[in-house]
Design a protein around this motif. Structure first.
Motif, PDB file in Angstrom:
ATOM      1  N   GLY A  87      -0.974   9.173  -5.006  1.00  0.00           N
ATOM      2  CA  GLY A  87      -0.877   9.697  -6.358  1.00  0.00           C
ATOM      3  C   GLY A  87       0.333   9.172  -7.101  1.00  0.00           C
ATOM      4  N   SER A  88       1.426   8.889  -6.382  1.00  0.00           N
ATOM      5  CA  SER A  88       2.643   8.420  -7.048  1.00  0.00           C
ATOM      6  C   SER A  88       2.999   6.989  -6.723  1.00  0.00           C
ATOM      7  CB  SER A  88       3.823   9.328  -6.684  1.00  0.00           C
ATOM      8  OG  SER A  88       4.050   9.309  -5.293  1.00  0.00           O
ATOM      9  N   LEU A  89       2.664   6.551  -5.517  1.00  0.00           N
ATOM     10  CA  LEU A  89       3.067   5.209  -5.103  1.00  0.00           C
ATOM     11  C   LEU A  89       1.912   4.441  -4.478  1.00  0.00           C
ATOM     12  CD1 LEU A  89       6.532   5.928  -3.444  1.00  0.00           C
ATOM     13  CD2 LEU A  89       6.142   4.855  -5.664  1.00  0.00           C
ATOM     14  N   ILE A  90       1.962   3.130  -4.677  1.00  0.00           N
ATOM     15  CA  ILE A  90       1.073   2.211  -3.968  1.00  0.00           C
ATOM     16  C   ILE A  90       1.919   1.489  -2.940  1.00  0.00           C
ATOM     17  CG2 ILE A  90      -0.428   0.192  -4.142  1.00  0.00           C
ATOM     18  CD1 ILE A  90      -0.861   0.925  -7.090  1.00  0.00           C
ATOM     19  N   LYS A  91       1.528   1.601  -1.669  1.00  0.00           N
ATOM     20  CA  LYS A  91       2.223   0.878  -0.601  1.00  0.00           C
ATOM     21  C   LYS A  91       1.344  -0.290  -0.191  1.00  0.00           C
ATOM     22  CE  LYS A  91       2.325   4.853   0.141  1.00  0.00           C
ATOM     23  NZ  LYS A  91       2.037   6.043  -0.695  1.00  0.00           N
ATOM     24  N   GLY A 130       3.422 -16.108  11.069  1.00  0.00           N
ATOM     25  CA  GLY A 130       3.754 -15.496   9.792  1.00  0.00           C
ATOM     26  C   GLY A 130       4.342 -14.128   9.988  1.00  0.00           C
ATOM     27  N   ARG A 131       4.410 -13.373   8.917  1.00  0.00           N
ATOM     28  CA  ARG A 131       4.995 -12.044   8.987  1.00  0.00           C
ATOM     29  C   ARG A 131       4.293 -11.114   8.013  1.00  0.00           C
ATOM     30  NH1 ARG A 131      11.039 -13.429   6.988  1.00  0.00           N
ATOM     31  NH2 ARG A 131      10.904 -14.718   8.824  1.00  0.00           N
ATOM     32  N   LEU A 132       4.425  -9.852   8.265  1.00  0.00           N
ATOM     33  CA  LEU A 132       3.856  -8.834   7.400  1.00  0.00           C
ATOM     34  C   LEU A 132       4.939  -8.299   6.474  1.00  0.00           C
ATOM     35  CD1 LEU A 132       1.664  -6.786   9.885  1.00  0.00           C
ATOM     36  CD2 LEU A 132       0.940  -8.542   8.286  1.00  0.00           C
ATOM     37  N   HIS A 133       4.630  -8.304   5.186  1.00  0.00           N
ATOM     38  CA  HIS A 133       5.580  -7.816   4.193  1.00  0.00           C
ATOM     39  C   HIS A 133       5.123  -6.467   3.672  1.00  0.00           C
ATOM     40  CE1 HIS A 133       7.419 -11.899   3.645  1.00  0.00           C
ATOM     41  NE2 HIS A 133       6.238 -12.234   4.104  1.00  0.00           N
ATOM     42  N   PHE A 134       6.080  -5.617   3.357  1.00  0.00           N
ATOM     43  CA  PHE A 134       5.779  -4.283   2.854  1.00  0.00           C
ATOM     44  C   PHE A 134       6.421  -4.118   1.479  1.00  0.00           C
ATOM     45  CE2 PHE A 134       4.257  -2.033   6.751  1.00  0.00           C
ATOM     46  CZ  PHE A 134       4.341  -3.118   7.598  1.00  0.00           C
ATOM     47  N   VAL A 135       5.618  -3.726   0.496  1.00  0.00           N
ATOM     48  CA  VAL A 135       6.095  -3.618  -0.876  1.00  0.00           C
ATOM     49  C   VAL A 135       5.570  -2.313  -1.463  1.00  0.00           C
ATOM     50  CG1 VAL A 135       6.236  -4.789  -3.117  1.00  0.00           C
ATOM     51  CG2 VAL A 135       5.885  -6.124  -1.046  1.00  0.00           C
ATOM     52  N   LYS A 136       6.338  -1.695  -2.381  1.00  0.00           N
ATOM     53  CA  LYS A 136       5.906  -0.472  -3.042  1.00  0.00           C
ATOM     54  C   LYS A 136       5.848  -0.666  -4.554  1.00  0.00           C
ATOM     55  CE  LYS A 136       8.927   2.572  -1.626  1.00  0.00           C
ATOM     56  NZ  LYS A 136       9.889   1.907  -0.740  1.00  0.00           N
ATOM     57  N   PHE A 137       4.878  -0.011  -5.186  1.00  0.00           N
ATOM     58  CA  PHE A 137       4.764   0.029  -6.633  1.00  0.00           C
ATOM     59  C   PHE A 137       4.465   1.459  -7.050  1.00  0.00           C
ATOM     60  CE2 PHE A 137       3.535  -4.225  -5.395  1.00  0.00           C
ATOM     61  CZ  PHE A 137       4.187  -5.044  -6.311  1.00  0.00           C
ATOM     62  N   GLU A 138       4.869   1.839  -8.251  1.00  0.00           N
ATOM     63  CA  GLU A 138       4.466   3.127  -8.786  1.00  0.00           C
ATOM     64  C   GLU A 138       2.999   3.055  -9.171  1.00  0.00           C
ATOM     65  OE1 GLU A 138       6.993   4.565 -11.876  1.00  0.00           O
ATOM     66  OE2 GLU A 138       8.815   3.828 -10.880  1.00  0.00           O
ATOM     67  N   THR A 139       2.244   4.086  -8.813  1.00  0.00           N
ATOM     68  CA  THR A 139       0.808   4.074  -9.086  1.00  0.00           C
ATOM     69  C   THR A 139       0.527   3.974 -10.571  1.00  0.00           C
ATOM     70  OG1 THR A 139       0.477   5.433  -7.109  1.00  0.00           O
ATOM     71  CG2 THR A 139      -1.353   5.291  -8.637  1.00  0.00           C
ATOM     72  N   GLU A 140       1.367   4.591 -11.374  1.00  0.00           N
ATOM     73  CA  GLU A 140       1.144   4.529 -12.823  1.00  0.00           C
ATOM     74  C   GLU A 140       1.363   3.117 -13.368  1.00  0.00           C
ATOM     75  OE1 GLU A 140       5.554   5.980 -14.375  1.00  0.00           O
ATOM     76  OE2 GLU A 140       3.856   7.367 -14.435  1.00  0.00           O
ATOM     77  N   GLY A 414       7.334   6.448   4.506  1.00  0.00           N
ATOM     78  CA  GLY A 414       6.494   6.058   3.383  1.00  0.00           C
ATOM     79  C   GLY A 414       5.418   5.051   3.698  1.00  0.00           C
ATOM     80  N   PHE A 415       5.452   4.443   4.885  1.00  0.00           N
ATOM     81  CA  PHE A 415       4.537   3.339   5.158  1.00  0.00           C
ATOM     82  C   PHE A 415       3.550   3.624   6.275  1.00  0.00           C
ATOM     83  CE2 PHE A 415       8.413   1.608   3.358  1.00  0.00           C
ATOM     84  CZ  PHE A 415       7.889   0.924   2.268  1.00  0.00           C
ATOM     85  N   LEU A 416       3.443   4.875   6.678  1.00  0.00           N
ATOM     86  CA  LEU A 416       2.543   5.206   7.783  1.00  0.00           C
ATOM     87  C   LEU A 416       1.105   4.843   7.443  1.00  0.00           C
ATOM     88  CD1 LEU A 416       3.918   8.692   8.922  1.00  0.00           C
ATOM     89  CD2 LEU A 416       4.715   6.406   9.539  1.00  0.00           C
ATOM     90  N   GLY A 417       0.638   5.285   6.284  1.00  0.00           N
ATOM     91  CA  GLY A 417      -0.746   5.027   5.910  1.00  0.00           C
ATOM     92  C   GLY A 417      -1.030   3.560   5.700  1.00  0.00           C
ATOM     93  N   ALA A 418      -0.125   2.851   5.025  1.00  0.00           N
ATOM     94  CA  ALA A 418      -0.332   1.430   4.774  1.00  0.00           C
ATOM     95  C   ALA A 418      -0.373   0.639   6.076  1.00  0.00           C
ATOM     96  CB  ALA A 418       0.778   0.893   3.866  1.00  0.00           C
ATOM     97  N   LEU A 419       0.530   0.981   6.985  1.00  0.00           N
ATOM     98  CA  LEU A 419       0.550   0.286   8.270  1.00  0.00           C
ATOM     99  C   LEU A 419      -0.712   0.602   9.064  1.00  0.00           C
ATOM    100  CD1 LEU A 419       2.087  -1.531  10.184  1.00  0.00           C
ATOM    101  CD2 LEU A 419       3.312   0.470  11.024  1.00  0.00           C
ATOM    102  N   GLY A 420      -1.142   1.861   9.049  1.00  0.00           N
ATOM    103  CA  GLY A 420      -2.374   2.221   9.733  1.00  0.00           C
ATOM    104  C   GLY A 420      -3.575   1.506   9.157  1.00  0.00           C
ATOM    105  N   ALA A 421      -3.617   1.358   7.830  1.00  0.00           N
ATOM    106  CA  ALA A 421      -4.721   0.630   7.194  1.00  0.00           C
ATOM    107  C   ALA A 421      -4.720  -0.825   7.618  1.00  0.00           C
ATOM    108  CB  ALA A 421      -4.606   0.744   5.668  1.00  0.00           C
ATOM    109  N   PHE A 422      -3.541  -1.412   7.693  1.00  0.00           N
ATOM    110  CA  PHE A 422      -3.478  -2.806   8.120  1.00  0.00           C
ATOM    111  C   PHE A 422      -3.956  -2.957   9.558  1.00  0.00           C
ATOM    112  CE2 PHE A 422      -1.759  -6.729   9.666  1.00  0.00           C
ATOM    113  CZ  PHE A 422      -1.961  -7.590   8.599  1.00  0.00           C
TER     114      PHE A 422
END
Length: 899
Positions: A87-91, A130-140, A414-422
């Motif tokens: 709702g607030s952030l895109i990981k 390679g490597r995995l990068h993690f980035v955050k954006f505001e959902t709005e 903050g990255f549990l869901g994003a990492l699990g999705a990956f």
């Protein structure tokens, strides 16, 4: 855009998403389905590029300060990208290609064969890595996220991928996504990027990410009481069961019994959304973070009714309530003739925060009590690393459990869901990760990580993987010039292309968490000769505030000289100067952050601090700042080696052994950043300085166990010499050439196999494992003992030109080998060493640690399962005083035999 029409309260804080109607829900897993999943190998999908998570390495990247995972064995042109749209952030988690790795050379193959590590088969495909990068954006600001993906062509494998360069662009691109936004914004992703979002269950991803991080990161979990952060070492064999409390807009409480085994046992609709919603209405704050900031200046006693208010300022000690305990949140406002505008927004914010945090803590503990659990992990962006929030939750758990249960927090919350999705890519057509060569799949898509992961059985690719966290960027904006590299470097060296906002290196807007880049490190292991790995601590001196202030000054003062050397090593180009400035800004920001909060990056010792500096250099593409200095000193030292060997050979055995130890200590002075070396360098040539220094190194030493070592070598083991000695070498030049090589030669002469252990990556002027074979080959031209041993160890594969014909043919058949230690630091942490070194240690019965970094700053107090000799000269007055109440240039010869 659709993002702008969403509920503002949910937009600010939507990661928990648990309402009252969900409280009775449970996630159930059929035992038969779980068993089938655990025993069945899913075939590779012919239509989907393959992700190879095996044999990888953990580095940091200055692109963001959020976790990044190196995958060195990736062979397919993949386009993996995963999103957690809350709702607030895109990981966002994405893969960037790494430079192709060269095939193992003959020396490494020979060493692996001798150590029993090589099965003879070869890879039939290129290694891209390679490597995995993690980035955050505001959902709005969804458009910024879409622009970022599009500009780097992440959904098509990246702009440096073969498919992008060739113009071959598939139409049916699928991206893994979790969170409510995976449904809400699916059409937007399809319209803007032409991709389909494949939805993964949010709870599955959350638990998978938590399990993975708790297994993989040594200092992932911590407690927070009374403002004090304490890191908790989790026993990986005793992790389950635990309670995972995810606090977002609402609260989900999950009982986790194992990989893929969990159920949502409770929850509450009073969570972060409640705090932000009520706070927004009552204080007119424009953002969640603004509301949190207000709470730090608040006084809740102006609004909350306390126990002391009821009992005339006294405690209610009979039931254990102090006078400051809240009896009723906002209770004082009942009896006061005030309007909302009469109360300070700061006090309102703090009262709200305490009310909600206390309730979350209490409900969580009651659920832990219900299931007999002592460990409760809290995560979610309501917490955001906010000290007072964590303190309040911790107090509630401690109070209601009477100290029997602990509230623990996750630094990568903050990255549990994003990492699990990956990780869910792995369960849909990819080779599974297995532990100890067993095929084991998990419904959650989470690999078993116990410090080790075994990859798919592809050729000789059944190597173990370890995870390491490294910090290469501070979480506040770092302004520095951006090196303008060729397009192929984008996404590999941690640099983004300059944006329209200017040429700056900057962290993402919400990088408030103290997390580092996660890399997958190939084949790291616990050193098998540690006496007790569980109690082992590498750092000799704790890096407390005073100690850190000292090292802050040392490293800050040395920084300009280091930048000059780094720039010179790259030819002094304008690009190198820009990168040098950027490195100086970044590393200085790290030091300032650690001065502010020494525990910001986890449990941090000198070994971590020095490695942080080297990681920053590498991230700005300075591969070896001291390369020209090392080459010059190696050449000068090799030129005088024959005369030194002739001098040593003229001595009797006992005198020669003493001269060799003196020589190691004398050569240890050749550290081209130390005052000792600078003081002596103007006085003569290398051999003259070496001889002057050796005279100064004569006994007695500050720690002097030479007689004990001499007895072990020349008497106790005269008829049964050491089988294998591991010699941990330090600096290039005189240190290795005139110090450690002659000592290795003496051990070879006694019939002992010798393994020289050197850094995997450059660090200051330390010699590396890649540089040693050439040094040994040159030394062998003047020494038959070294030549025959190097040939036996595979260091000299081809016939060497220029070998003196009159060399004495020494009857030596024991090998001289070289292995890398898995490090890129002047120090060494024996909890994480290369698989080569771990294999070499199995038959070793003697360790020799040389140099300040490896035997003083670290490992002075380390105990091993075999004889250990620690040799060093103290080149730092403060260290000499702290360790021995001694003086600069004091020497140690510390021998620790096993009974």
């Amino acid at each position: 855009m659709a993002a702008n029409n969403s509920d503002p309260i949910q937009d600010q804080l939507g990661e928990g998403g648990a309402g009252v109607k969900h409280e009775a829900e449970e996630e159930e897993t059929s035992s038969s389905e779980a068993q089938a999943t655990a025993t069945t190998m899913l075939p590779r999908s012919s239509s989907r590029p393959q992700l190879d998570l095996s044999g990888a390495a953990i580095h940091g990247t200055l692109e963001d300060r959020n976790p990044t995972i190196l995958l060195p064995n990736q062979s397919d042109d993949i386009s993996h990208l995963a999103l957690d749209i809350g709702g607030s952030l895109i990981k966002l988690v994405y893969f960037s290609r790494h430079a192709e790795l060269s095939a193992e050379d003959k020396r490494k193959i020979s060493t692996k064969r001798r150590l029993g590590m090589f099965n003879g088969s070869r890879r039939s495909y290129p290694i891209l890595g390679g490597r995995l990068h993690f980035v955050k954006f505001e959902t709005e600001k969804l458009n910024e996220c879409l622009d970022f993906i599009s500009s780097k062509q992440l959904h098509r494998g990246g702009i440096d991928s073969p498919s992008w360069r060739s113009g071959a662009q598939p139409d049916d691109i699928v991206i893994k996504a979790t969170g409510g936004g995976a449904y809400k914004y699916a059409d937007v992703f399809k319209e803007r990027l032409g991709v389909s979002l494949e939805k993964e269950d949010e709870m599955d991803c959350l638990v998978a990410g938590a399990n993975f991080l708790l297994k993989a990161i040594r200092h992932e979990a911590f407690t927070h009481m009374d403002g004090q952060k304490q890191y908790v070492q989790i026993d990986q064999n005793d992790l389950f069961p635990f309670l995972l409390v995810n606090v977002g807009s609402g609260v989900s409480i999950i009982k986790v019994d194992g990989h893929g085994k969990f159920q949502r046992v409770s929850g509450t609709n009073v969570g972060g959304g409640t705090y932000w919603g009520l706070g927004r209405l009552m204080t007119k704050c424009k953002s969640f973070d603004e509301l949190l900031e207000l709470s730090q200046r608040g006084d809740n006693s102006t609004m909350d009714m306390l126990v002391g208010d009821i009992y005339g300022g006294l405690d209610y000690s009979k039931i254990g309530l102090s006078a400051s305990t809240i009896a009723s949140s906002f209770g004082k406002t009942i009896s006061e003739n005030k309007e909302l505008s009469d109360y300070r927004p700061e006090d309102i914010s703090l009262s709200l925060l305490r009310m909600i945090s206390y309730n979350i803590g209490q409900i969580s503990y009651l659920n832990a009590l219900r299931y007999g659990l002592k460990r409760i992990f809290f995560g979610g962006f309501f917490i955001r690393g906010h000290a007072y929030t964590m303190d309040t939750i911790s107090f509630a758990v401690h109070f209601w459990s009477k100290g029997e249960a602990q509230a623990m927090f996750l630094r990568h919350e903050g990255f549990l869901g994003a990492l699990g999705a990956f990780m869910s890519y792995e369960k849909h057509g990819l080779d599974d990760l297995s532990a100890h060569h067993l095929v084991e799949r998990f419904p959650m898509g989470a690999p078993y990580v116990g410090g080790k992961i075994h990859g798919p059985p592809l050729g000789d690719l059944n190597e173990k993987i370890s995870w390491m966290e490294k910090f290469v960027q501070k979480g506040t904006q770092i302004i520095a010039p951006v090196p303008m590299g060729v397009p192929a470097t984008t996404g590999m060296g941690g640099f983004e292309r300059p944006t329209s906002k200017g040429d700056i290196l900057r962290s993402d807007a919400s990088a408030a968490l103290n997390v580092g880049v996660l890399h997958l490190v190939p084949t790291l292991d616990v050193f098998p000769l540690l006496e007790d790995p569980k109690t082992y601590e590498p750092n000799t001196i704790d890096l407390d505030q005073d100690e850190f202030k000292y090292w802050f000054k040392i490293l800050s003062d040395h920084l300009p000289d280091l930048v000059d050397k780094a720039v010179a090593s790259e030819g002094g180009t304008d690009d190198a100067k820009r990168r040098g400035d950027a490195f100086a800004h970044a590393f200085s920001a790290h030091l300032a952050r650690l001065m502010e909060e020494p525990a910001a990056y986890g449990k941090f010792g000198l070994v971590n601090l020095l490695e942080l500096r080297e990681e920053c250099l590498r991230e700005f593409q300075f591969v070896d700042a001291y390369i020209s200095i090392k080459q010059r000193e190696n050449e000068a030292s090799l030129a005088v080696l024959p005369d030194l060997l002739m001098e040593l050979d003229s001595m009797n055995e006992e005198a020669r052994l003493l001269a060799l130890i003196e020589g190691v200590l004398a050569a240890n002075i050749f550290d081209w950043g130390s005052r000792a070396c600078v003081d002596l360098y103007h006085k003569g040539t290398i051999i003259e300085i070496y001889r002057m220094s050796r005279k100064k190194m004569q006994r007695p030493w500050r720690i002097d166990d030479f007689d004990m070592f001499k007895k072990r070598m020349l008497t106790d083991r005269k008829d049964q010499p050491y089988k294998r000695a591991l010699l941990f070498v330090d600096n290039s030049g005189a240190d290795v050439v005139l110090g450690m090589l002659p000592l290795a030669r003496e051990l070879l002469r006694h019939g002992t196999e010798v393994v020289l252990v050197a850094n995997s990556l450059p660090a200051l002027n330390d010699v590396t494992a890649n540089e040693l074979p050439e040094i040994i080959a040159e030394a062998s031209k003047h020494c038959g003992i070294l030549r025959k041993a190097a040939e036996a160890g595979g260091l000299i594969v081809d016939a060497m030109a220029g070998i003196q014909d009159d060399l004495k043919d020494e009857p030596v058949s024991v090998p001289l080998m070289v292995v890398e230690n898995g490090c890129g630091s002047p120090c060494i942490d024996f909890r994480q060493v290369s698989s080569e070194l771990a294999a070499a240690a199995k038959d070793a019965d003697l360790l020799i640690l040389e140099g300040m970094g490896r035997s003083l700053h670290t490992n002075l107090n380390a105990r091993f399962k075999c004889d250990a000799l620690k040799l060093a000269m103290v080149k730092n007055q403060r260290l000499a005083e702290k360790l021995f109440n001694g003086n600069i240039y004091d020497c140690i010869c510390k021998f620790e035999p096993v009974s």
